[in-house]
Write a protein that holds these residues in place. Structure first.
Motif, PDB file in Angstrom:
ATOM      1  N   THR A  74       0.842  -1.190   0.000  1.00  0.00           N
ATOM      2  CA  THR A  74       0.000   0.000   0.000  1.00  0.00           C
ATOM      3  C   THR A  74       0.879   1.242   0.000  1.00  0.00           C
ATOM      4  O   THR A  74       1.919   1.270   0.650  1.00  0.00           O
ATOM      5  CB  THR A  74      -0.904   0.031   1.255  1.00  0.00           C
ATOM      6  OG1 THR A  74      -1.658  -1.164   1.304  1.00  0.00           O
ATOM      7  CG2 THR A  74      -1.847   1.201   1.229  1.00  0.00           C
ATOM      8  N   GLN A  75       0.444   2.256  -0.711  1.00  0.00           N
ATOM      9  CA  GLN A  75       1.085   3.570  -0.653  1.00  0.00           C
ATOM     10  C   GLN A  75       0.100   4.522   0.001  1.00  0.00           C
ATOM     11  O   GLN A  75      -1.073   4.581  -0.392  1.00  0.00           O
ATOM     12  CB  GLN A  75       1.432   4.075  -2.050  1.00  0.00           C
ATOM     13  CG  GLN A  75       2.066   5.446  -2.046  1.00  0.00           C
ATOM     14  CD  GLN A  75       2.324   5.971  -3.433  1.00  0.00           C
ATOM     15  OE1 GLN A  75       1.487   5.840  -4.316  1.00  0.00           O
ATOM     16  NE2 GLN A  75       3.473   6.565  -3.631  1.00  0.00           N
ATOM     17  N   LEU A  76       0.572   5.255   1.007  1.00  0.00           N
ATOM     18  CA  LEU A  76      -0.252   6.238   1.706  1.00  0.00           C
ATOM     19  C   LEU A  76       0.359   7.611   1.498  1.00  0.00           C
ATOM     20  O   LEU A  76       1.574   7.781   1.583  1.00  0.00           O
ATOM     21  CB  LEU A  76      -0.294   5.927   3.203  1.00  0.00           C
ATOM     22  CG  LEU A  76      -0.813   4.537   3.549  1.00  0.00           C
ATOM     23  CD1 LEU A  76      -0.407   4.159   4.949  1.00  0.00           C
ATOM     24  CD2 LEU A  76      -2.311   4.502   3.409  1.00  0.00           C
ATOM     25  N   ILE A  77      -0.488   8.598   1.231  1.00  0.00           N
ATOM     26  CA  ILE A  77      -0.034   9.977   1.077  1.00  0.00           C
ATOM     27  C   ILE A  77      -0.821  10.827   2.063  1.00  0.00           C
ATOM     28  O   ILE A  77      -2.052  10.795   2.065  1.00  0.00           O
ATOM     29  CB  ILE A  77      -0.245  10.487  -0.365  1.00  0.00           C
ATOM     30  CG1 ILE A  77       0.480   9.588  -1.352  1.00  0.00           C
ATOM     31  CG2 ILE A  77       0.201  11.945  -0.481  1.00  0.00           C
ATOM     32  CD1 ILE A  77       0.195   9.902  -2.807  1.00  0.00           C
ATOM     33  N   TYR A  78      -0.106  11.566   2.888  1.00  0.00           N
ATOM     34  CA  TYR A  78      -0.729  12.451   3.876  1.00  0.00           C
ATOM     35  C   TYR A  78      -0.437  13.896   3.493  1.00  0.00           C
ATOM     36  O   TYR A  78       0.708  14.273   3.306  1.00  0.00           O
ATOM     37  CB  TYR A  78      -0.195  12.161   5.284  1.00  0.00           C
ATOM     38  CG  TYR A  78      -0.607  10.807   5.763  1.00  0.00           C
ATOM     39  CD1 TYR A  78      -1.893  10.600   6.250  1.00  0.00           C
ATOM     40  CD2 TYR A  78       0.255   9.727   5.688  1.00  0.00           C
ATOM     41  CE1 TYR A  78      -2.301   9.346   6.658  1.00  0.00           C
ATOM     42  CE2 TYR A  78      -0.145   8.469   6.093  1.00  0.00           C
ATOM     43  CZ  TYR A  78      -1.425   8.287   6.578  1.00  0.00           C
ATOM     44  OH  TYR A  78      -1.831   7.044   6.981  1.00  0.00           O
ATOM     45  N   THR A  79      -1.515  14.674   3.366  1.00  0.00           N
ATOM     46  CA  THR A  79      -1.408  16.086   2.976  1.00  0.00           C
ATOM     47  C   THR A  79      -2.036  16.951   4.053  1.00  0.00           C
ATOM     48  O   THR A  79      -3.188  16.723   4.432  1.00  0.00           O
ATOM     49  CB  THR A  79      -2.135  16.320   1.630  1.00  0.00           C
ATOM     50  OG1 THR A  79      -1.570  15.435   0.650  1.00  0.00           O
ATOM     51  CG2 THR A  79      -1.988  17.751   1.173  1.00  0.00           C
ATOM     52  N   PRO A  80      -1.307  17.948   4.562  1.00  0.00           N
ATOM     53  CA  PRO A  80      -1.881  18.805   5.597  1.00  0.00           C
ATOM     54  C   PRO A  80      -2.918  19.776   5.036  1.00  0.00           C
ATOM     55  O   PRO A  80      -2.782  20.258   3.912  1.00  0.00           O
ATOM     56  CB  PRO A  80      -0.688  19.575   6.154  1.00  0.00           C
ATOM     57  CG  PRO A  80       0.454  19.307   5.261  1.00  0.00           C
ATOM     58  CD  PRO A  80       0.091  18.227   4.300  1.00  0.00           C
TER      59      PRO A  80
END
Length: 170
Positions: A74-80
Motif C-alpha cells: 500500500t502507498q499512503l499519502i498524507y497532505t496537511p
C-alpha cells in the motif's frame, strides 16, 4: 491536529471491513489509527503523518504488510490542511493498493529471468539490439562468435563494434 478520523470514504471502510467485518463509518469517526489498525500497520503510518505535520508538506508511506499468509502493498499519502491562520488543522490521507501491480511486476521479472536464462544457455549466438542498432545484450556464444565480451559490446553501435575488417565486412 490530533489525527482522529473525521471521514473515511467507502473504499477505506471496505478495507477496514477486511479486518473488522460489519464496520461502518459511525464506528470510525473520532477514532485514531491505533484504535483501528494493528501496531504493525501503525508503525508505517505514523512517521509519514509526523513528517507532514512537521514540514507542512505532503508525505508518503509505503507499506508491505503480511496478513494471514499474504503480502499486501500500500502507498499512503498524507497532505496537511491549514486553517485561516495557517496552522495545520488536519491531515488528508489517501491510500493506494499496489498489491496486484507488485505481484504482476514480480511475475514479469521472474519470467524475464527465466527467458534470459534460456537465451544465455542456448547453443546459438544471441544478441539484442535497440532501435538504433546498439547492443543491449549478448549471450556467451554470441560473445565467442563476435570476439568481444558483453561488457565491450553493450551500448556500442553494431557497425562500430563490428568494424569493417574482412572478418566482419559490414
Amino acid at each position: 491536529a490530533d489525527l482522529r478520523f473525521v471521514f473515511l470514504n467507502s473504499s477505506g471502510i471496505e478495507g477496514l471491513r477486511a479486518l473488522y467485518p460489519g464496520f461502518s463509518l459511525a464506528d470510525i469517526i473520532g477514532k485514531r489509527d491505533e484504535d483501528l489498525y494493528p501496531e504493525a500497520i501503525v508503525k508505517y503510518i505514523r512517521p509519514a503523518q509526523q513528517e507532514a505535520l512537521r514540514t507542512g508538506r505532503p508525505a508518503v508511506a509505503l507499506q508491505e504488510i503480511d496478513y494471514e499468509g499474504q503480502t499486501y502493498y500500500t502507498q499512503l499519502i498524507y497532505t496537511p490542511l491549514f486553517d485561516e491562520a495557517g496552522k495545520i488543522e488536519r491531515l488528508v490521507g489517501m491510500s493506494f493498493d499496489l498489491t496486484e501491480m507488485r505481484r504482476a511486476q514480480a511475475a514479469a521479472e521472474a519470467a524475464l529471468a527465466r527467458h534470459e536464462q534460456v537465451l544465455d544457455s542456448m547453443g546459438e549466438g544471441y544478441v539484442l539490439l535497440d532501435g538504433e542498432m546498439r547492443f543491449l545484450k549478448v549471450n556467451a556464444v554470441g560473445e565467442r562468435l563476435l570476439g568481444a565480451s558483453q561488457a565491450q559490446l553493450v551500448g556500442r553501435g553494431f557497425r562500430e563494434a563490428m568494424g569493417t575488417s574482412a572478418e566482419h565486412p559490414l
